[in-house]
Design a protein around this motif. Structure first.
Motif, short mmCIF file in Angstrom:
data_model
loop_
_atom_site.label_atom_id
_atom_site.label_comp_id
_atom_site.label_asym_id
_atom_site.label_seq_id
_atom_site.Cartn_x
_atom_site.Cartn_y
_atom_site.Cartn_z
N ALA A 163 1.19 12.30 -9.29
CA ALA A 163 0.57 13.78 -8.96
C ALA A 163 1.44 14.81 -9.14
CB ALA A 163 -0.25 13.56 -7.45
N VAL A 164 2.68 14.51 -8.39
CA VAL A 164 3.65 15.60 -8.43
C VAL A 164 4.18 15.85 -10.16
CG1 VAL A 164 6.11 15.98 -8.18
CG2 VAL A 164 4.44 15.21 -6.30
N GLU A 165 4.33 14.82 -10.57
CA GLU A 165 4.57 15.00 -12.02
C GLU A 165 3.56 15.81 -12.94
OE1 GLU A 165 5.78 11.24 -13.63
OE2 GLU A 165 7.39 11.13 -12.51
N THR A 166 2.41 15.17 -12.66
CA THR A 166 1.01 16.18 -13.25
C THR A 166 1.06 17.45 -13.04
OG1 THR A 166 0.05 14.04 -13.22
CG2 THR A 166 -1.28 15.79 -13.83
N GLU A 167 1.31 17.62 -11.68
CA GLU A 167 1.36 19.06 -11.29
C GLU A 167 2.49 19.92 -12.16
OE1 GLU A 167 1.58 21.79 -7.25
OE2 GLU A 167 1.88 19.73 -7.29
N GLN A 168 3.56 19.41 -12.33
CA GLN A 168 4.54 20.10 -12.91
C GLN A 168 4.32 20.31 -14.35
OE1 GLN A 168 7.80 17.36 -12.15
NE2 GLN A 168 8.66 18.44 -10.31
N ILE A 169 3.72 19.41 -14.99
CA ILE A 169 3.47 19.46 -16.44
C ILE A 169 2.22 20.61 -16.28
CG2 ILE A 169 2.17 18.44 -18.44
CD1 ILE A 169 3.43 15.68 -17.50
N SER A 211 0.69 -1.00 -0.06
CA SER A 211 -0.05 0.12 -0.06
C SER A 211 0.77 1.22 -0.04
CB SER A 211 -0.97 -0.13 1.23
OG SER A 211 -1.87 -0.99 1.23
N SER A 212 2.08 1.21 0.79
CA SER A 212 2.85 2.34 0.79
C SER A 212 3.54 2.54 -0.53
CB SER A 212 4.02 2.05 1.84
OG SER A 212 3.49 2.11 3.14
N ARG A 213 3.99 1.51 -1.28
CA ARG A 213 4.61 1.66 -2.55
C ARG A 213 3.46 2.43 -3.46
NH1 ARG A 213 7.33 -3.25 -1.36
NH2 ARG A 213 5.65 -4.44 -2.03
N ARG A 214 2.26 1.77 -3.39
CA ARG A 214 1.18 2.38 -4.31
C ARG A 214 1.03 3.94 -3.97
NH1 ARG A 214 -2.75 -1.91 -2.95
NH2 ARG A 214 -1.81 -3.82 -3.79
N LEU A 215 0.93 4.07 -2.78
CA LEU A 215 0.90 5.61 -2.53
C LEU A 215 1.79 6.46 -2.92
CD1 LEU A 215 -0.62 5.18 1.21
CD2 LEU A 215 -1.90 6.44 -0.84
N GLU A 216 2.98 5.92 -2.80
CA GLU A 216 4.21 6.63 -3.23
C GLU A 216 4.13 6.94 -4.50
OE1 GLU A 216 7.47 9.06 -3.21
OE2 GLU A 216 6.61 8.05 -1.42
N ALA A 217 3.89 5.87 -5.19
CA ALA A 217 3.66 5.92 -6.75
C ALA A 217 2.57 6.89 -7.37
CB ALA A 217 3.33 4.44 -7.52
N GLY A 218 1.35 6.83 -6.69
CA GLY A 218 0.54 8.04 -7.03
C GLY A 218 0.81 9.17 -6.56
N TYR A 219 1.70 9.48 -5.43
CA TYR A 219 2.19 10.67 -5.31
C TYR A 219 3.04 11.28 -6.27
CZ TYR A 219 4.77 14.47 -2.87
OH TYR A 219 5.34 15.57 -2.27
N GLN A 220 4.06 10.50 -6.76
CA GLN A 220 4.89 10.80 -7.67
C GLN A 220 4.19 11.01 -9.15
OE1 GLN A 220 7.68 7.52 -7.97
NE2 GLN A 220 8.80 7.94 -6.10
#
Length: 187
Positions: A139-145, A128-137
């Motif tokens: 989201a960050v990339e999407t925000e940058q774009i 679950s932590s890995r999935r959350l981390e991947a989702g967070y990454q």
């Protein structure tokens, strides 16, 4: 260049899998076997650190527009490396099951069930932590774009407004020229 990075990634994956397997064996061994296995794991951890450094050098050489994806992968590899090092540190000081059972006088059945249950829960939490981390990454990339797109749109808007203003000035000048020519024709 990305093929070098992918080669390093494959080597890192194989190496971390070997390290994980060996870390699991450390608490079960005693004496010289344990010391030898610990020395091997330390050597492999050093190799993994060197691979991470090589991958980081490769990422620095990648053009900035495609560097984001590789940077996020590097962050996850560094986190994985930190987790491996923490697991290794814990396994070095952990007692083997036999020694623990001997000290506690436990037959191991209920303890083993509890341990299996705890391991399952820990594994679920890690996934679950890995999935959350991947989702967070993501989201960050999407925000940058999105931020880059907004900046581009802002620049385009400024260009359009300047062009519109020049068009109005040209229209006004044409109107003025038309009046002057009309006046000249009447004379």
């Amino acid at each position: 260049m990305s093929s070098d990075f992918e080669g390093y990634e494959q080597d890192f994956a194989v190496l971390t899998a070997e390290i994980t397997g060996r870390i699991g064996k450390v608490p079960k061994l005693l004496g010289d076997e344990k010391k030898q296995l610990i020395a091997n794991v330390e050597k492999q951890l050093e190799e993994a650190r060197e691979l991470l450094e090589q991958m980081e050098l490769e990422v620095r050489e990648i053009p900035p527009q495609s560097r984001g994806m590789y940077s996020s992968r590097m962050r996850s590899y560094k986190q994985e490396m930190g987790k491996l090092e923490a697991d290794f540190k814990r396994s070095r000081i952990a007692y083997s099951d036999e020694v623990r059972n001997e000290l506690l006088g436990d037959d191991g059945n209920s303890s083993e069930n509890q341990r299996a249950h705890l391991l399952d829960n820990t594994e679920r939490l890690e996934r679950s932590s890995r999935r959350l981390e991947a989702g967070y990454q993501i989201a960050v990339e999407t925000e940058q774009i999105g931020q880059e797109m907004l900046e581009n749109l802002s620049h385009d808007r400024e260009k359009i407004q300047r062009a519109r203003e020049r068009l109005r000035e040209t229209d006004a000048n044409l109107g003025k020229s038309s009046r002057i020519l009309t006046g000249m024709l009447r004379r």
